[in-house]
Every structure is written in C-alpha cells, then in structure tokens.
Design a protein around this motif. Structure first.
Motif, mmCIF file in Angstrom:
data_model
loop_
_atom_site.group_PDB
_atom_site.id
_atom_site.type_symbol
_atom_site.label_atom_id
_atom_site.label_comp_id
_atom_site.label_asym_id
_atom_site.label_seq_id
_atom_site.Cartn_x
_atom_site.Cartn_y
_atom_site.Cartn_z
ATOM 1 N N ALA A 2 0.832 -1.204 0.000
ATOM 2 C CA ALA A 2 0.000 0.000 0.000
ATOM 3 C C ALA A 2 0.867 1.254 0.000
ATOM 4 O O ALA A 2 2.017 1.231 0.442
ATOM 5 C CB ALA A 2 -0.910 -0.013 1.224
ATOM 6 N N LYS A 3 0.285 2.344 -0.483
ATOM 7 C CA LYS A 3 0.984 3.632 -0.529
ATOM 8 C C LYS A 3 0.046 4.744 -0.079
ATOM 9 O O LYS A 3 -1.174 4.612 -0.126
ATOM 10 C CB LYS A 3 1.480 3.925 -1.942
ATOM 11 C CG LYS A 3 2.577 2.995 -2.428
ATOM 12 C CD LYS A 3 3.119 3.485 -3.746
ATOM 13 C CE LYS A 3 4.122 2.577 -4.374
ATOM 14 N NZ LYS A 3 5.209 2.127 -3.620
ATOM 15 N N LEU A 4 0.653 5.854 0.321
ATOM 16 C CA LEU A 4 -0.078 7.083 0.645
ATOM 17 C C LEU A 4 0.093 8.033 -0.532
ATOM 18 O O LEU A 4 1.218 8.400 -0.880
ATOM 19 C CB LEU A 4 0.474 7.709 1.935
ATOM 20 C CG LEU A 4 -0.075 9.073 2.351
ATOM 21 C CD1 LEU A 4 -1.587 9.048 2.520
ATOM 22 C CD2 LEU A 4 0.598 9.536 3.642
ATOM 23 N N TYR A 5 -1.018 8.385 -1.164
ATOM 24 C CA TYR A 5 -1.021 9.265 -2.326
ATOM 25 C C TYR A 5 -1.617 10.614 -1.936
ATOM 26 O O TYR A 5 -2.602 10.666 -1.200
ATOM 27 C CB TYR A 5 -1.896 8.691 -3.444
ATOM 28 C CG TYR A 5 -1.459 7.354 -3.964
ATOM 29 C CD1 TYR A 5 -0.661 7.252 -5.092
ATOM 30 C CD2 TYR A 5 -1.870 6.171 -3.331
ATOM 31 C CE1 TYR A 5 -0.270 6.016 -5.582
ATOM 32 C CE2 TYR A 5 -1.482 4.937 -3.809
ATOM 33 C CZ TYR A 5 -0.683 4.864 -4.938
ATOM 34 O OH TYR A 5 -0.300 3.637 -5.415
ATOM 35 N N PHE A 6 -1.026 11.695 -2.457
ATOM 36 C CA PHE A 6 -1.613 13.024 -2.271
ATOM 37 C C PHE A 6 -1.846 13.645 -3.637
ATOM 38 O O PHE A 6 -0.912 13.939 -4.377
ATOM 39 C CB PHE A 6 -0.709 13.923 -1.423
ATOM 40 C CG PHE A 6 -1.272 15.300 -1.157
ATOM 41 C CD1 PHE A 6 -2.631 15.513 -0.974
ATOM 42 C CD2 PHE A 6 -0.425 16.398 -1.068
ATOM 43 C CE1 PHE A 6 -3.147 16.775 -0.717
ATOM 44 C CE2 PHE A 6 -0.926 17.670 -0.806
ATOM 45 C CZ PHE A 6 -2.278 17.866 -0.630
ATOM 46 N N TYR A 7 -3.131 13.783 -3.979
ATOM 47 C CA TYR A 7 -3.557 14.466 -5.200
ATOM 48 C C TYR A 7 -3.869 15.908 -4.801
ATOM 49 O O TYR A 7 -4.771 16.136 -4.000
ATOM 50 C CB TYR A 7 -4.818 13.815 -5.765
ATOM 51 C CG TYR A 7 -4.620 12.416 -6.291
ATOM 52 C CD1 TYR A 7 -4.478 12.188 -7.653
ATOM 53 C CD2 TYR A 7 -4.593 11.322 -5.421
ATOM 54 C CE1 TYR A 7 -4.314 10.898 -8.143
ATOM 55 C CE2 TYR A 7 -4.417 10.033 -5.906
ATOM 56 C CZ TYR A 7 -4.279 9.830 -7.258
ATOM 57 O OH TYR A 7 -4.113 8.557 -7.739
ATOM 58 N N VAL A 97 -2.615 12.941 9.494
ATOM 59 C CA VAL A 97 -1.827 12.486 8.344
ATOM 60 C C VAL A 97 -0.847 11.401 8.795
ATOM 61 O O VAL A 97 -0.665 10.392 8.098
ATOM 62 C CB VAL A 97 -1.107 13.658 7.647
ATOM 63 C CG1 VAL A 97 -0.169 13.153 6.561
ATOM 64 C CG2 VAL A 97 -2.126 14.639 7.065
ATOM 65 N N TYR A 98 -0.229 11.591 9.953
ATOM 66 C CA TYR A 98 0.641 10.533 10.494
ATOM 67 C C TYR A 98 -0.154 9.244 10.709
ATOM 68 O O TYR A 98 0.330 8.149 10.425
ATOM 69 C CB TYR A 98 1.311 10.985 11.796
ATOM 70 C CG TYR A 98 2.608 11.722 11.559
ATOM 71 C CD1 TYR A 98 2.605 13.062 11.161
ATOM 72 C CD2 TYR A 98 3.831 11.083 11.712
ATOM 73 C CE1 TYR A 98 3.788 13.743 10.922
ATOM 74 C CE2 TYR A 98 5.028 11.768 11.482
ATOM 75 C CZ TYR A 98 5.000 13.090 11.091
ATOM 76 O OH TYR A 98 6.171 13.751 10.854
ATOM 77 N N ALA A 99 -1.380 9.358 11.205
ATOM 78 C CA ALA A 99 -2.226 8.173 11.396
ATOM 79 C C ALA A 99 -2.533 7.517 10.048
ATOM 80 O O ALA A 99 -2.549 6.284 9.941
ATOM 81 C CB ALA A 99 -3.521 8.553 12.115
ATOM 82 N N LEU A 100 -2.744 8.317 9.021
ATOM 83 C CA LEU A 100 -2.981 7.756 7.686
ATOM 84 C C LEU A 100 -1.753 7.010 7.181
ATOM 85 O O LEU A 100 -1.875 5.970 6.531
ATOM 86 C CB LEU A 100 -3.376 8.860 6.703
ATOM 87 C CG LEU A 100 -4.761 9.449 6.905
ATOM 88 C CD1 LEU A 100 -4.947 10.686 6.048
ATOM 89 C CD2 LEU A 100 -5.836 8.411 6.613
ATOM 90 N N SER A 101 -0.569 7.519 7.493
ATOM 91 C CA SER A 101 0.644 6.804 7.096
ATOM 92 C C SER A 101 0.741 5.480 7.854
ATOM 93 O O SER A 101 1.238 4.487 7.311
ATOM 94 C CB SER A 101 1.893 7.674 7.295
ATOM 95 O OG SER A 101 2.201 7.853 8.651
ATOM 96 N N SER A 135 3.815 11.605 1.972
ATOM 97 C CA SER A 135 3.227 10.789 0.905
ATOM 98 C C SER A 135 4.280 10.043 0.101
ATOM 99 O O SER A 135 5.373 10.549 -0.148
ATOM 100 C CB SER A 135 2.391 11.663 -0.036
ATOM 101 O OG SER A 135 1.258 12.147 0.633
ATOM 102 N N ASP A 136 3.904 8.841 -0.315
ATOM 103 C CA ASP A 136 4.756 8.049 -1.191
ATOM 104 C C ASP A 136 4.710 8.581 -2.622
ATOM 105 O O ASP A 136 5.682 8.500 -3.361
ATOM 106 C CB ASP A 136 4.287 6.587 -1.207
ATOM 107 C CG ASP A 136 4.386 5.946 0.161
ATOM 108 O OD1 ASP A 136 5.506 5.872 0.685
ATOM 109 O OD2 ASP A 136 3.336 5.547 0.707
ATOM 110 N N LYS A 137 3.559 9.129 -2.996
ATOM 111 C CA LYS A 137 3.390 9.614 -4.360
ATOM 112 C C LYS A 137 2.595 10.909 -4.343
ATOM 113 O O LYS A 137 1.533 10.988 -3.729
ATOM 114 C CB LYS A 137 2.666 8.562 -5.191
ATOM 115 C CG LYS A 137 2.580 8.881 -6.645
ATOM 116 C CD LYS A 137 2.775 7.647 -7.487
ATOM 117 C CE LYS A 137 2.582 7.927 -8.954
ATOM 118 N NZ LYS A 137 3.709 8.477 -9.631
ATOM 119 N N LEU A 138 3.119 11.931 -5.027
ATOM 120 C CA LEU A 138 2.460 13.229 -5.170
ATOM 121 C C LEU A 138 1.967 13.353 -6.603
ATOM 122 O O LEU A 138 2.738 13.163 -7.546
ATOM 123 C CB LEU A 138 3.429 14.369 -4.860
ATOM 124 C CG LEU A 138 4.072 14.345 -3.467
ATOM 125 C CD1 LEU A 138 5.155 15.398 -3.368
ATOM 126 C CD2 LEU A 138 3.013 14.566 -2.399
#
Length: 192
Positions: A2-7, A97-101, A135-138
């Motif tokens: 899984a990854k954390l994405y920020f659009y 956001v830390y919790a989301l990570s 985020s892993d991906k922006l």
C-alpha cells in the motif's frame, strides 16, 4: 504494498471528480472503499462528497478531533476495507496524516488524499504540508488561470469580487468566493 497518495491542486481541477471515479472503480471490482470528507465543508450536503459536474457519494465526516486510525479499524471490522479516499485533505491535522501513514504501513491499506496545497495567502495548509512530507506519491491535478497558464494558486474574493489579502485561513466557499490563478496573477492580486 500500500501507498499514501496526495492528489493536490488549486480549486476547480476536478479533485472530487477523480476521487469519486476512484471509488466507483473500487466498487465495480467488488472492493470496499472508505470515503471521508471534512465536516467543516458545508457547501453541499454534509456527509457527501460532491463534484461540480454533478456526481456525489456518501462519506463519513472527519473533524480535527477524529481519531483516524480508530475510524478505519471500526469500519474494517464489519467488512475489509480496500482503500481510504479522503476529500478536502487540506483540513486534516498533522497527527491525522501521520495516522494515515500508519494505516498504509501497518494495516497495508492504500490511502488516496485529495486537497488544496495552499491557501489564499500562498501558505500551506497543515494537512497539505504533512501530506507533502509523508506521501509516497504526489500527483498534481491541473486547472487553468484566466490567462491560459496553469493555475497553482487561489485568490479569495470579497462580496464585490475584489481580492482579499487578510483573514482566517479557512473560509468555506466555492466559485463565488475563490478564483484559481497562475503565480503571476496571484502576485499581482496580492500586491494591488
């Protein structure tokens, strides 16, 4: 994995539309997304993510006090979650956001967060700042300024349509209150 994405983008780039399309894609494959949106955003129906093009979906609300990890754990008890989709992610706290990570790293659930990067004064929102860092991906979603250049900034307008330079960082509004512009036109607006 899984990854954390920020659009991220300025306003009117279609963030909610992309989120809703992603939710549809997950559901179409028999998967279960958890949709979250900020309780503070009351422009449309609360508890609903609404796109300007007319599509919408029910969502759980978050406030500054929401325990994101607890919310995810409770939601996943009844049926496994395939992903977390968050609208208005700029309103998340740094801790959320830390919790989301942690949701990504510990629970192995992908998180797709959608939000505005900067406010009407060109300052980062707390949630956006933390998402940019973790985020892993922006992914930048693009929209255009009235001059045709890429719009990366937002101007807040008063009731007469004139740019506002001071005030609270958060003031909920849509096209009647905000205008997406390029950096050049942002600087012209705040200098005048």
């Amino acid at each position: 994995m899984a990854k954390l994405y920020f659009y991220y983008s300025a306003m009117n780039a279609g963030k909610s539309t992309v989120l809703l399309q992603s939710a549809h894609n997950y559901k179409e494959r028999g998967m279960r997304p958890l949709l979250l949106t900020a309780a503070i955003d009351d422009r449309f129906t609360q508890g609903q993510i609404t796109s300007r093009i007319g599509i919408s979906a029910q969502a759980s609300l978050f406030t500054n006090d929401t325990d994101i990890m607890q919310t995810v754990l409770l939601e996943s008890q009844s049926n496994e979650l395939s992903c977390i989709l968050i609208d208005e992610a700029q309103f998340l706290t740094k801790e959320q956001v830390y919790a989301l990570s942690d949701v990504v790293d510990v629970l192995n659930i992908p998180v797709l967060a959608f939000g505005i990067r900067t406010d009407f004064q060109g300052e980062l929102f707390a949630g956006s700042q933390a998402l940019l860092a973790l985020s892993d991906k922006l992914i930048e979603l693009k929209t255009v300024c009235h001059c045709g250049s890429k719009a990366t900034m937002v101007i807040r307008l008063d009731s007469d349509g004139k740019p506002v330079k001071e005030g609270d960082q958060v003031q909920i509004g849509g096209n009647d209150r905000y205008l997406s512009v390029c950096r050049k036109h942002f600087k012209e607006a705040v200098r005048n």
